[in-house]
Design a protein around this motif. Structure first.
Motif, PDB file in Angstrom:
ATOM      1  N   ALA A  11      13.150   2.058   9.568  1.00  0.00           N
ATOM      2  CA  ALA A  11      12.104   1.092   9.245  1.00  0.00           C
ATOM      3  C   ALA A  11      12.295   0.532   7.849  1.00  0.00           C
ATOM      4  CB  ALA A  11      10.722   1.728   9.380  1.00  0.00           C
ATOM      5  N   GLN A  12      12.758   1.366   6.929  1.00  0.00           N
ATOM      6  CA  GLN A  12      13.029   0.901   5.581  1.00  0.00           C
ATOM      7  C   GLN A  12      14.113  -0.175   5.593  1.00  0.00           C
ATOM      8  OE1 GLN A  12      11.342   1.895   2.781  1.00  0.00           O
ATOM      9  NE2 GLN A  12      12.459   0.289   1.692  1.00  0.00           N
ATOM     10  N   SER A  13      15.144   0.038   6.382  1.00  0.00           N
ATOM     11  CA  SER A  13      16.220  -0.956   6.482  1.00  0.00           C
ATOM     12  C   SER A  13      15.710  -2.256   7.081  1.00  0.00           C
ATOM     13  CB  SER A  13      17.363  -0.402   7.346  1.00  0.00           C
ATOM     14  OG  SER A  13      17.937   0.743   6.735  1.00  0.00           O
ATOM     15  N   TYR A  14      14.873  -2.133   8.095  1.00  0.00           N
ATOM     16  CA  TYR A  14      14.308  -3.331   8.711  1.00  0.00           C
ATOM     17  C   TYR A  14      13.417  -4.079   7.727  1.00  0.00           C
ATOM     18  CZ  TYR A  14      11.201  -6.265  11.432  1.00  0.00           C
ATOM     19  OH  TYR A  14      10.466  -7.334  11.879  1.00  0.00           O
ATOM     20  N   MET A  15      12.577  -3.351   7.006  1.00  0.00           N
ATOM     21  CA  MET A  15      11.685  -3.974   6.030  1.00  0.00           C
ATOM     22  C   MET A  15      12.472  -4.685   4.938  1.00  0.00           C
ATOM     23  SD  MET A  15       8.754  -0.991   5.874  1.00  0.00           S
ATOM     24  CE  MET A  15       8.082  -1.582   4.318  1.00  0.00           C
ATOM     25  N   GLU A  16      13.575  -4.097   4.510  1.00  0.00           N
ATOM     26  CA  GLU A  16      14.411  -4.731   3.499  1.00  0.00           C
ATOM     27  C   GLU A  16      15.000  -6.033   4.032  1.00  0.00           C
ATOM     28  OE1 GLU A  16      17.276  -1.809   2.415  1.00  0.00           O
ATOM     29  OE2 GLU A  16      15.847  -0.582   1.261  1.00  0.00           O
ATOM     30  N   ALA A  17      15.412  -6.044   5.306  1.00  0.00           N
ATOM     31  CA  ALA A  17      15.972  -7.260   5.895  1.00  0.00           C
ATOM     32  C   ALA A  17      14.927  -8.369   5.940  1.00  0.00           C
ATOM     33  CB  ALA A  17      16.497  -6.968   7.301  1.00  0.00           C
ATOM     34  N   ILE A  18      13.689  -8.024   6.275  1.00  0.00           N
ATOM     35  CA  ILE A  18      12.606  -9.012   6.302  1.00  0.00           C
ATOM     36  C   ILE A  18      12.298  -9.495   4.890  1.00  0.00           C
ATOM     37  CG2 ILE A  18      10.123  -9.314   6.700  1.00  0.00           C
ATOM     38  CD1 ILE A  18      11.655  -9.498   9.254  1.00  0.00           C
ATOM     39  N   TRP A  19      12.120  -8.570   3.980  1.00  0.00           N
ATOM     40  CA  TRP A  19      11.733  -8.907   2.606  1.00  0.00           C
ATOM     41  C   TRP A  19      12.783  -9.779   1.930  1.00  0.00           C
ATOM     42  CZ3 TRP A  19       7.173  -8.440   0.258  1.00  0.00           C
ATOM     43  CH2 TRP A  19       7.121  -8.597  -1.133  1.00  0.00           C
ATOM     44  N   GLU A  20      14.040  -9.525   2.215  1.00  0.00           N
ATOM     45  CA  GLU A  20      15.128 -10.256   1.566  1.00  0.00           C
ATOM     46  C   GLU A  20      15.500 -11.557   2.284  1.00  0.00           C
ATOM     47  OE1 GLU A  20      18.217  -7.356   1.380  1.00  0.00           O
ATOM     48  OE2 GLU A  20      17.138  -6.097  -0.078  1.00  0.00           O
ATOM     49  N   HIS A  21      14.884 -11.822   3.404  1.00  0.00           N
ATOM     50  CA  HIS A  21      15.159 -13.067   4.119  1.00  0.00           C
ATOM     51  C   HIS A  21      14.824 -14.257   3.217  1.00  0.00           C
ATOM     52  CE1 HIS A  21      14.959 -16.233   7.146  1.00  0.00           C
ATOM     53  NE2 HIS A  21      15.467 -15.407   8.038  1.00  0.00           N
ATOM     54  N   TYR A  79       0.812  -1.225   0.000  1.00  0.00           N
ATOM     55  CA  TYR A  79       0.000   0.000   0.000  1.00  0.00           C
ATOM     56  C   TYR A  79       0.842   1.269   0.000  1.00  0.00           C
ATOM     57  CZ  TYR A  79      -3.644  -3.375   0.830  1.00  0.00           C
ATOM     58  OH  TYR A  79      -4.498  -4.454   0.696  1.00  0.00           O
ATOM     59  N   GLY A  80       2.129   1.130  -0.254  1.00  0.00           N
ATOM     60  CA  GLY A  80       2.996   2.289  -0.419  1.00  0.00           C
ATOM     61  C   GLY A  80       3.107   3.158   0.815  1.00  0.00           C
ATOM     62  N   VAL A  81       3.176   2.543   1.989  1.00  0.00           N
ATOM     63  CA  VAL A  81       3.278   3.294   3.238  1.00  0.00           C
ATOM     64  C   VAL A  81       4.686   3.872   3.364  1.00  0.00           C
ATOM     65  CG1 VAL A  81       3.194   3.144   5.757  1.00  0.00           C
ATOM     66  CG2 VAL A  81       1.528   1.888   4.360  1.00  0.00           C
ATOM     67  N   GLY A  82       4.772   5.178   3.522  1.00  0.00           N
ATOM     68  CA  GLY A  82       6.064   5.819   3.711  1.00  0.00           C
ATOM     69  C   GLY A  82       6.584   5.588   5.119  1.00  0.00           C
ATOM     70  N   VAL A  83       7.846   5.214   5.248  1.00  0.00           N
ATOM     71  CA  VAL A  83       8.428   4.924   6.564  1.00  0.00           C
ATOM     72  C   VAL A  83       9.785   5.602   6.679  1.00  0.00           C
ATOM     73  CG1 VAL A  83       7.226   2.707   6.728  1.00  0.00           C
ATOM     74  CG2 VAL A  83       9.540   2.786   5.772  1.00  0.00           C
ATOM     75  N   PRO A  84      10.237   5.872   7.912  1.00  0.00           N
ATOM     76  CA  PRO A  84      11.575   6.456   8.100  1.00  0.00           C
ATOM     77  C   PRO A  84      12.669   5.460   7.735  1.00  0.00           C
ATOM     78  CG  PRO A  84      10.552   5.941  10.214  1.00  0.00           C
ATOM     79  CD  PRO A  84       9.501   5.719   9.177  1.00  0.00           C
ATOM     80  N   GLY A  85      13.899   5.962   7.679  1.00  0.00           N
ATOM     81  CA  GLY A  85      15.009   5.151   7.198  1.00  0.00           C
ATOM     82  C   GLY A  85      15.251   3.885   7.978  1.00  0.00           C
TER      83      GLY A  85
END
Length: 221
Positions: free
Chosen positions: A185-195, A177-183
């Motif tokens: 959180a973006q790094s954390y989301m990338e770690a989850i997504w790339e797991h 849903y294109g939720v904007g997040v601070p940096g």
């Protein structure tokens, strides 16, 4: 063991149970029952044998039946050792448990308005205030966990664990849903997504042919 789950594209609770099973390190057979399809109704009609709760996920371990994703995670923790899922530090473990339980019981507005749909991407979505409030609360929790206990790695409490398992579907929602997040959180989301495990789930979701129209509409503010 046998884990009964729903569509990988849509079933957030199934994702949690599946990640918990992977985290346990135990071997298990995976059985997908498409949500709301003919197989779903047939499976529910055989509830005493397959789906005692009439819902997914469900874990069968010989004669033991566990439903509800948090119950599944805790059952697996009992089998392999809770340290595989929870931080060793008392303060960190207390916060992780609280975050998991809050995710398990809260954020109704986010769940209802933004159902999990891994294959979809929306742009310019205007979310209702109650959904924004849920998002702010989640980001606050992520920020506190990372600041206090996240020094040992890229996940909420450093290493991958129960809190990451329970917030993984939220990561997919924020991306959908294109939720904007601070940096941070973006790094954390990338770690989850790339797991590796999530990538495996995502690839399977993209290969699914089932489409649930009720989950394909952009949310209205």
């Amino acid at each position: 063991m046998k884990l009964i789950i729903g569509n990988k594209n849509y079933s957030s609770w199934s994702l949690r149970a599946w990640l918990a099973a992977k985290q346990s390190g135990l071997s298990f057979e995976e059985l997908i029952v498409p949500l709301f399809g003919e197989d779903w109704e047939a499976a529910k009609s055989q509830s005493s044998e397959i789906m005692p709760s009439g819902k997914v996920p469900i874990l069968w371990d010989d004669e033991t039946v566990i439903w509800d994703s948090l119950a599944i995670l805790e059952y697996l923790g009992d089998k392999v050792g809770r340290e595989r899922f929870w931080p060793k530090d008392d303060a960190a473990r207390g916060m992780a448990r609280s975050m998991v339980c809050e995710m398990h019981s809260s954020y109704a507005a986010l769940r209802k308005t933004c159902p999990m749909n891994i294959r979809k991407r929306y742009g310019g979505v205007q979310l209702p205030d109650e959904v924004k409030a849920d998002i702010v609360r989640i980001l606050q929790l992520w920020a506190e966990a990372r600041a206090r206990f996240g020094q040992g790695g890229p996940f909420l409490f450093g290493t991958f664990g129960a809190a990451d398992i329970f917030y993984a579907p939220v990561v997919t929602r924020f991306l959908t849903y294109g939720v904007g997040v601070p940096g941070f959180a973006q790094s954390y989301m990338e770690a989850i997504w790339e797991h590796d495990w999530l990538q495996s789930w995502i690839n399977a979701a993209e290969d699914e042919t089932w489409v649930l129209e009720q989950y394909e509409k952009a949310p209205a503010a």
